[in-house]
Design a protein around this motif. Structure first.
Motif, PDB file in Angstrom:
ATOM      1  N   LYS A 408      -2.454  13.565   0.726  1.00  0.00           N
ATOM      2  CA  LYS A 408      -2.599  13.510   2.190  1.00  0.00           C
ATOM      3  C   LYS A 408      -3.838  14.292   2.640  1.00  0.00           C
ATOM      4  N   GLU A 411      -6.884  12.201   1.900  1.00  0.00           N
ATOM      5  CA  GLU A 411      -7.013  11.122   2.887  1.00  0.00           C
ATOM      6  C   GLU A 411      -7.522  11.661   4.225  1.00  0.00           C
ATOM      7  N   HIS A 412      -6.998  12.810   4.627  1.00  0.00           N
ATOM      8  CA  HIS A 412      -7.402  13.437   5.894  1.00  0.00           C
ATOM      9  C   HIS A 412      -8.876  13.864   5.854  1.00  0.00           C
ATOM     10  N   GLU A 414     -11.259  12.671   3.948  1.00  0.00           N
ATOM     11  CA  GLU A 414     -12.143  11.505   3.913  1.00  0.00           C
ATOM     12  C   GLU A 414     -12.275  10.858   5.290  1.00  0.00           C
ATOM     13  N   LYS A 415     -11.149  10.787   6.031  1.00  0.00           N
ATOM     14  CA  LYS A 415     -11.189  10.218   7.382  1.00  0.00           C
ATOM     15  C   LYS A 415     -12.104  11.019   8.295  1.00  0.00           C
ATOM     16  N   ASN A 416     -12.192  12.316   8.038  1.00  0.00           N
ATOM     17  CA  ASN A 416     -13.062  13.184   8.838  1.00  0.00           C
ATOM     18  C   ASN A 416     -14.527  13.098   8.401  1.00  0.00           C
ATOM     19  N   GLY A 467     -15.100   6.780   2.915  1.00  0.00           N
ATOM     20  CA  GLY A 467     -14.709   7.307   4.227  1.00  0.00           C
ATOM     21  C   GLY A 467     -15.864   7.994   4.921  1.00  0.00           C
ATOM     22  N   THR A 468     -16.603   8.818   4.173  1.00  0.00           N
ATOM     23  CA  THR A 468     -17.760   9.516   4.725  1.00  0.00           C
ATOM     24  C   THR A 468     -18.825   8.529   5.194  1.00  0.00           C
ATOM     25  N   ASP A 470     -18.447   5.317   5.927  1.00  0.00           N
ATOM     26  CA  ASP A 470     -17.956   4.529   7.070  1.00  0.00           C
ATOM     27  C   ASP A 470     -18.086   5.302   8.374  1.00  0.00           C
ATOM     28  N   LEU A 471     -17.794   6.604   8.312  1.00  0.00           N
ATOM     29  CA  LEU A 471     -17.884   7.434   9.521  1.00  0.00           C
ATOM     30  C   LEU A 471     -19.319   7.465  10.041  1.00  0.00           C
TER      31      LEU A 471
END
Length: 618
Positions: A408, A411-412, A414-416, A467-468, A470-471
């Motif tokens: 988790k 995932e958190h 990477e989303k950031n 994730g990075t 994409d952000l």
């Protein structure tokens, strides 16, 4: 004698003008045809001398140049006793050459100004600690130099002592002074506006940024584009064709004057000079504004780019990442951080530097059996423990099991938009760090400018996690974003885009970007990137100023457009003159030569407009 006459072309032009005026005064002022005829004969002989020499030199290398056409035309006009035509044609041709050289010199002013800015001396610290003035060629890497207010920085270096503001316009094109203090980088050729600093020489002579700029601009100005090579080839056949046309006209009409006039009107002077002056002006503008265009060919290719691919770190982002989030699993974290710092100290990767900076002071241990896992991280032995530091892929390779909380957290993070640095000790996950780089200020606006200039696709390829990437892509409005890309993966993706018919520019700054920079139709390197990246690229953005990219693209598009305009003007004028000769009664040799010289001046002035080019909205 030939060299002497050619060296006096401007003086001959002036004397010819005076003789022509005196001759016309003799005819219309005092009604003396003797003065009229002999003034124009002398003017014709004087004027034809340098032109005939240039024609002879061209024929020696088997080239039928414009000078050959003019020489034949002038000699023919004298033989039929049309001294008025012969004198005026030679004067206009010489005066046109004078104007051409004068205006072309202005287009080359960028390299001249750069050369004049090159520092000649430096204040070098001697063995006794005193600073003595020496020639800049006597400065070696590692020397300590003193720079006072108003002086030029003699080499690329690092500030050791002192503070001040430096005008870096010669490197970046920006007139606003930049503050410098201990540890700041300074460039040769820039000017210290206030303060006093001591610097250590890092790069000297031709290796300095300034030296490379001069070398690259000189190479660029000496190179030829496809359009120039085509025109050179075209002129090689076109000029003899005009000569043959003149002979045919004479044979069919038995009108010598008409045949001679065809030779004058058919001179392709504006066509020959139009494209080079556009290229030189464009390259000069780039040099003044922190953009190095490595040759005329680059201008043509860059102007057609429809897809720009970016590396992320150091290109779209500042390239100075920081640890912004972290989670620890288990006890004895001080010991774990010591192991982590010991391993990261072995690496020069930006993520490793960020981790070391975040850990700060700690106990370092000896690192043994270091193994660098390509695209994954580092595995090593520290104090008898197996330490794995890297990304998720490395953890899987090392069979490290992540519990639910760790999954988790990953995932958190990477989303950031974080790049992940995981640390495992003896097969057990101990630490997770999220490292994030800051997007360059103003990049989003610069990318919008690129879209307005006709770039359809903006793509980012990065070794970071998806994730990075994409952000960053969402924040900047990019078309595509691909993470977990190794150097060979980036190259393969560029090849795929090229196979689809897209014209690709790649922007990067690292050694790992070099294959992509070389493979792309246009490679664009950030100026503070590695030497390999800069050498491999076609375009260099000095001082890593991303805002120069829209200026560079807009400039190349304007330059390519300017070339086409000059070709149309040159060809159009010749066609109009020949049509007027065939279908009107007012066209003659003098008028034709005057229009011909004016067309040369028009294409030169049109090309020179590029020296003042600025991207709209800047």
């Amino acid at each position: 004698m030939q060299r002497y006459i050619l060296g006096k072309k401007n003086q001959i032009t002036l004397i010819s003008a005076i003789l022509i005026v005196f001759g016309f005064y003799g005819k219309f002022g005092i009604d003396n045809m003797f003065i009229f005829n002999w003034s124009l004969i002398i003017a014709s002989i004087l004027g034809i001398a340098p032109i005939a020499i240039q024609a002879y030199q061209a024929l020696k290398v088997k080239v039928v140049s414009i000078d050959v056409l003019v020489t034949i035309a002038v000699v023919g006009a004298m033989l039929i006793q049309n001294y008025e035509e012969s004198a005026i044609v030679t004067f206009l041709f010489l005066f046109g050459a004078y104007l051409e050289q004068r205006t072309l010199n202005k287009t080359r002013s960028a390299i001249k100004e750069l050369t004049e800015l090159a520092p000649e001396s430096a204040l070098k610290q001697m063995e006794n600690g005193e600073f003595d003035e020496v020639d800049v060629d006597d400065v070696d890497e590692g020397d300590v130099l003193l720079v006072k207010t108003g002086a030029k920085v003699p080499v690329d270096g690092t500030v050791l002592i002192g503070e001040g503001h430096i005008n870096e316009a010669s490197i970046t094109g920006e007139s606003l002074p930049v503050g410098k203090k201990n540890g700041s980088e300074v460039f040769a050729g820039t000017i210290l506006e206030n303060g006093t600093i001591q610097i250590q020489a890092d790069r000297v002579g031709e290796d300095t940024t300034f030296g490379q700029i001069i070398e690259l601009v000189e190479e660029a100005q000496d190179s030829k584009s496809a359009a120039e090579r085509f025109i050179d080839k075209f002129s090689k056949y076109y000029t003899p064709a005009v000569l043959v046309l003149g002979i045919i006209v004479w044979l069919f009409t038995n009108n010598v004057e008409l045949a001679i006039t065809v030779l004058v009107l058919g001179c392709p002077g504006a066509l020959v000079i139009g494209v080079p002056v556009s290229n030189v002006s464009g390259i000069g503008n780039g040099a003044r504004n922190g953009v190095l265009l490595k040759g005329s060919e680059v201008i043509n290719d860059f102007s057609k780019v429809d897809t720009i691919v970016f590396d992320k770190t150091g290109t779209l982002t500042i390239g100075n990442p920081e640890v912004v989030e972290k989670e620890f699993y288990g006890k004895d974290m001080d010991e774990v951080l010591g192991y982590l710092a010991s391993v990261e100290r072995e690496s020069d990767h930006p993520l490793a530097k960020a981790v070391l900076e975040d850990i700060g002071e700690t106990k370092f241990s000896t690192v043994e059996e270091t193994e660098v896992v390509k695209g994954g991280g580092i595995v090593a032995k520290v104090a008898g423990h197996r330490i794995a530091v890297g990304n998720i892929a490395l953890m899987k390779q090392e069979n490290i099991v992540l519990n639910e909380k760790a999954k988790k957290d990953v995932e958190h993070f990477e989303k950031n938009g974080n790049s992940l640095v995981l640390t495992a000790v003896d097969g057990e996950l101990k630490a997770l760090m999220g490292v994030r780089d800051q997007i360059r200020p103003g990049v989003k606006q610069d990318l919008q400018k690129l879209k307005k200039l006709g770039v359809k696709n903006l793509v980012v390829l990065s070794g970071d996690n998806q994730g990075t990437v994409d952000l960053v892509a969402r924040e900047l409005g990019l078309t595509e974003a691909h993470g977990h890309m190794l150097p060979e993966g980036k190259s393969a993706y560029i090849e795929k885009l090229q196979a689809e018919g897209q014209i690709i520019a790649f922007v990067g700054d690292g050694v790992n970007d070099s294959p992509s920079l070389a493979l792309a139709d246009i490679g664009i390197a950030m100026g503070s990137g590695t030497d390999v990246a800069i050498e491999t690229s076609d375009v260099v953005l000095m001082n890593s100023d991303f805002s120069r990219l829209p200026h560079a693209l807009g400039l190349t598009k304007s330059t390519a457009r300017n070339m086409k305009q000059n070709i149309i003007i040159a060809v159009g004028v010749v066609l109009i003159l020949l049509a007027a000769l065939l279908f009107s009664n007012w066209m003659n040799m003098t008028i034709g030569m005057l229009v011909h010289e004016l067309s040369i001046l028009v294409v030169i002035l049109n090309g020179m407009r590029l020296l003042g080019y600025r991207l709209r909205g800047n």
